[in-house]
Scaffold this active site. Sequence first.
Site, mmCIF file in Angstrom:
data_model
loop_
_atom_site.group_PDB
_atom_site.id
_atom_site.type_symbol
_atom_site.label_atom_id
_atom_site.label_comp_id
_atom_site.label_asym_id
_atom_site.label_seq_id
_atom_site.Cartn_x
_atom_site.Cartn_y
_atom_site.Cartn_z
ATOM 1 C CG ASP A 31 38.378 37.409 41.504
ATOM 2 O OD1 ASP A 31 38.852 38.349 41.729
ATOM 3 O OD2 ASP A 31 38.394 36.878 40.200
ATOM 4 C CB THR A 72 42.567 37.561 39.401
ATOM 5 O OG1 THR A 72 41.660 38.448 39.934
ATOM 6 C CG2 THR A 72 41.832 36.462 39.214
ATOM 7 C CG ASN A 93 45.279 39.376 36.542
ATOM 8 O OD1 ASN A 93 45.522 38.516 37.434
ATOM 9 N ND2 ASN A 93 44.475 40.486 36.626
ATOM 10 C CE LYS A 155 37.829 37.623 36.878
ATOM 11 N NZ LYS A 155 38.826 38.383 37.955
ATOM 12 N NE ARG A 157 42.802 36.788 35.820
ATOM 13 C CZ ARG A 157 42.112 37.619 34.883
ATOM 14 N NH1 ARG A 157 42.074 37.206 33.764
ATOM 15 N NH2 ARG A 157 41.345 38.703 35.434
ATOM 16 C CG ASP A 296 37.638 40.849 40.232
ATOM 17 O OD1 ASP A 296 38.232 41.298 41.084
ATOM 18 O OD2 ASP A 296 38.012 40.919 38.975
ATOM 19 C CG ASP A 343 41.082 36.718 43.690
ATOM 20 O OD1 ASP A 343 40.322 37.381 44.202
ATOM 21 O OD2 ASP A 343 40.995 37.023 42.416
ATOM 22 C CG HIS A 344 42.338 40.539 44.463
ATOM 23 N ND1 HIS A 344 41.150 41.456 44.396
ATOM 24 C CD2 HIS A 344 42.270 39.887 43.347
ATOM 25 C CE1 HIS A 344 40.599 41.217 43.249
ATOM 26 N NE2 HIS A 344 41.263 40.426 42.504
ATOM 27 C CG HIS A 477 42.401 44.191 42.902
ATOM 28 N ND1 HIS A 477 43.123 43.365 42.237
ATOM 29 C CD2 HIS A 477 40.966 44.151 42.122
ATOM 30 C CE1 HIS A 477 42.462 42.836 41.350
ATOM 31 N NE2 HIS A 477 41.293 43.077 41.136
#
Length: 536
Positions: A31, A72, A93, A155, A157, A296, A343-344, A477
Amino acid sequence: MKKFIWITTLIFSILTHAQERPKLVVGIIVDQMKMEYLYRFQNDFSANGFKRLIAQGYTFENAHYNYMPTYTAPGHASVYTGTTPAIHGIVSNEWFHRTLKKDVYCTDDASVTTLVPGSESEGKMSPKNLQSTTMTDELKLSTNFKGKVIGISIKDRGAILPAGHFADWAFWYCKTGEFISSSYYGTALPTWVDDFNKEKNYLNYANKGWNLLKPKEVYNESLPDENPYEGKLYQKTAFFPYNTKEMVEKNDAGVLRISPYGNNLINDLAKRAIEKENLGKDAITDFLALSFSSTDYIGHTFGPRSIELQDTYLRLDETIADFLTYLDVKVGKGNYLVFLTADHAGAENATYLKDNKYTVDCINYKNVETDLRAFSQATFGEDLLLNYSSFNVYFDKDKIKTKGLNLTNVKQSFKEYLYTKEYVKRVYTEEEILTATGNDVLLDFVSKGYDPTQNGELYFVYKPGYTEYYSTTGTTHGSPYTYDTHVPIIFYGWHIKKGKTNDRKEITQIAPTVTQLLKITMPNSTKGEVLTEIVD
């Protein structure tokens, strides 16, 4: 005759080789990982973690996300579906849903219940909002649901979206220090997860405290400790060492999310899953989807130039080395396929850039909404704003109709107002987004992340370097710029040749590539563009 036998044997060998699959696929998402971290920290990495993946695998050094917002949930969904938010439906999100006229969270599901008492608010989750199939879904279908699929993350997600609709299980961390799941997957946690929770492994890490892994002089790629651009961890000074034991006692076990130990817990549970679920033990391919989220949390809190972040990556390097060694023993070298991506990525701290003479700023999203409402009141005599979230402006169409106003004119007025803001680069109406031709680079990013049934009537993009965040420390981000889109893609293991390329690739190519390697159906919404360098 000998020639005939040789040719027959060769053909048989080719055909059987084409049908082979790895025993286990491991998808790893780190992440908020910038590709640049693999360069910046490489001298301090061990030989058996990231360096092993790069030296023995195939690295795509110029891979990017091709839409915004780079968050994310859309990132995890896009990696595994091979398509963008405009198609798979995970547009942020959490967001204001235009059709439902309410806030929604990406994995919320009121129809399910938690499987761990005391985690009700964190456990009512499922993949129901994901509109496309994933590569993990297609593996389940191709094996007649015999191949196992498990997702694990700090997380919700990060575990749920990669595991897909047909997963055997998805597990995520909660503030009690336990890994939880929902009734979407079963009626009770597997015994081995329940046993893992009872061991209270999080306490072992909390009691260690967080100090530097290596001598302080090693961290010369980062800014000094306790610099003005990093936030404070639970109101403590941003300075090593951190007394995580005390923080957990005064707050809850969720503290460990913002420490490298969140990644250790993922590694521990992943190894337990392989052992107890017998992943990779037979000829039917299994899939383990892992997402390391602590990078993250730490990036958001301390920023990309912090010693805390560098220490986290040096520790994650050791964690990955340990996991690869475990796979070698339990599944066998050459029997498993690994891909690693993010994821970014993440922006530089805007205040740090500004202090070094780059004219950018950090904009508080609450102030953006306040300004929009004030403009509406001054211009139209009423607040016509229904909501503002994640670069989207939503209008109250009933109010606009009641006042006898034209929606097109209202949107144009707001568009012109937004262009007066020093932080705005582009503003697009819904009509412009839905008729995008690809000639406008920023509009192309917006259109691939836009769903007209969920997003707003106006959408705007910040200028490069500007960030929208609630804090001036740390980072965030979400933009279409390279600092948020440029992430690593590394394939390693089963039938992967060594090498690298600097040709530009898109993150949505991962899922069709994996399914091509496995010789199974691609996710149903992907364009099917594969990474041909590793699919011969």
